[in-house]
Enzyme design. Structure first.
Site, PDB file in Angstrom:
ATOM      1  CG  ASP A  89      -8.399  38.769 -19.616  1.00 19.26           C
ATOM      2  OD1 ASP A  89      -8.241  39.741 -18.855  1.00 19.26           O
ATOM      3  OD2 ASP A  89      -7.558  38.412 -20.453  1.00 19.26           O
ATOM      4  CG  ASP A 271      -4.798  32.540 -18.347  1.00 16.69           C
ATOM      5  OD1 ASP A 271      -5.052  32.735 -19.553  1.00 16.69           O
ATOM      6  OD2 ASP A 271      -4.199  33.397 -17.647  1.00 16.69           O
ATOM      7  CB  CYS A 309      -1.360  10.108 -19.826  1.00 19.00           C
ATOM      8  SG  CYS A 309      -2.747  11.273 -19.852  1.00 19.00           S
ATOM      9  CB  CYS A 311      -6.217  11.800 -20.372  1.00 15.59           C
ATOM     10  SG  CYS A 311      -5.611  11.382 -22.029  1.00 15.59           S
ATOM     11  CB  CYS A 314      -3.652   8.151 -22.608  1.00 14.64           C
ATOM     12  SG  CYS A 314      -2.621   9.508 -23.224  1.00 14.64           S
ATOM     13  CG  HIS A 340      -2.983  14.017 -24.172  1.00 13.52           C
ATOM     14  ND1 HIS A 340      -2.691  13.006 -23.278  1.00 13.52           N
ATOM     15  CD2 HIS A 340      -1.809  14.688 -24.378  1.00 13.52           C
ATOM     16  CE1 HIS A 340      -1.407  13.049 -22.973  1.00 13.52           C
ATOM     17  NE2 HIS A 340      -0.852  14.059 -23.624  1.00 13.52           N
TER      18      HIS A 340
END
Length: 376
Positions: A89, A271, A309, A311, A314, A340
């Site tokens: 940025d 974002d 999920c 991930c 999880c 997560h």
């Protein structure tokens, strides 16, 4: 540099080809403001949670550790150990939101550091030089972010100044990319559409900057307190005037529902600090809606955060354990929650891309927009 693969109504499926790899779009960029995701998540962790792009901030890295130091150490990729695309940025938003004392002139902005109060000057050339020192894949043009609402006359003058600054950014980047010691001589530049919530200013500005043949185009100055319907309205207004063959980036957005709505309206890149920030307070995004892991009902709940999920969190840990970590003040709780939430966002984008490939995004959008914003 941007290949538009297919469309479904206004929603777009594409690829952004960069010097540091190809980004499948629509995509969400994981925000590592100071070179790290808040919540003890490293660049190496990002590889495990489907991240494609890391976003770092020019203003913060200029103040600490200093962009000159980062350049000496080989640039952001070597410094953070992230080998994929990095977007920086420009620092404009932070200058205008964090610096209480600032003086805006044609040359740039003089402001006080939020860390130690020292006076700093930043203009288009300074922002480009800092981002070149950082060696990011994509640099954002230095712009002025006005408050919403701001008077029409001031906003109009600000938009004109942002365009003049953009042209100076283009010239400076061309100069920097030719220098022998430049870390990334193929650094890309995105321009930013501004204009507050004034329809004519937004449209005119997008038309004007579209003629500059930039690598990408962002919509800035939204998600700063205006109603979400106003944000969607602005996207719909400027979308027809953004180049079809260039990537479109909605800055600082947002919730999963915001992302669905923006993809539906033709946006490619996003974002937001929300997934990591909210995770650090125990608010978790799931396929069933938003879950507050601090609630007492999870004290003996041995289920994963989201049964659908995949991930790393999880697959390994229970709601009860995560709640225990938060109640005990253990940093691991924040780390697992952040991982997560970022996985959820990145996986959502992967699913959106798959639905676009299949031609079923509109059906997915209509169903999920009613679910993902629910509070469980």
């Amino acid at each position: 540099m941007f290949n538009l693969l297919s469309t479904e109504n206004k929603a777009r499926r594409g690829e952004l080809v960069t010097p540091h790899g190809t980004v499948q779009t629509p995509a969400f960029m994981n925000v590592a403001t100071c070179g790290a995701i808040k919540g003890a998540v490293s660049a190496l962790d990002l590889k495990d949670i489907k991240c494609q792009v890391q976003l770092c901030n020019t203003y913060h890295l200029h103040l600490r550790p200093g962009d000159g130091n980062v350049k000496t150490l080989g640039g952001l990729h070597r410094f953070t150990r992230w080998n994929g695309p990095i977007l920086t940025d420009s620092g404009g938003f932070q200058v205008f939101s964090l610096a209480k004392l600032r003086n805006i002139k044609e040359e740039g902005v003089t402001f006080n550091s939020h860390i130690d109060g020292r006076r700093i000057f930043m203009g288009p050339e300074e922002s480009m030089t800092i981002q070149s020192n950082l060696g990011s894949t994509i640099a954002m043009a230095f712009d002025e972010c006005v408050e919403n609402p701001s008077p029409y006359t001031y906003t109009k003058d600000s938009v004109a100044r942002t365009t003049r600054w953009l042209k100076r950014c283009i010239a400076k980047m061309a100069e920097l990319n030719l220098m022998e010691d430049t870390i990334n001589p193929q650094q890309m530049l995105f321009g930013i559409n501004q204009g507050g919530t004034y329809h004519d200013l937004r449209v005119d500005h997008m038309k004007e900057i579209a003629e500059l043949n930039l690598d990408g185009y962002a919509i800035g100055g939204l998600a700063v307190g205006e109603p979400t319907e106003v944000m969607y309205e602005i996207i719909e207004l400027v979308e027809p005037h953004a180049p079809k063959d260039k990537i479109r980036y909605l800055m600082g957005v947002g919730t999963p529902v915001n992302i669905l709505e923006a993809v539906h309206r033709g946006v490619d890149l996003f974002d937001c600090v929300m997934p990591s920030r909210n995770a650090r307070h125990g608010q978790l995004f799931t396929s069933e809606g938003i879950r507050n892991i601090n609630n007492a009902k999870y004290e003996l709940d041995d289920s994963p955060i989201d049964p659908h999920c995949g991930c790393p969190v999880c697959r390994q840990f229970s709601r009860a354990y995560l709640r225990h970590l938060f109640k005990s003040g253990e940093m691991l709780g924040m780390r697992l929650a952040v991982m997560h939430n970022l996985y959820f966002y990145n996986n959502l984008m992967e699913t959106i891309r798959r639905k676009l490939d299949e031609g079923t995004f509109e059906e997915f959008y209509a169903k999920q927009r009613e679910i993902l914003g629910n509070r469980i």
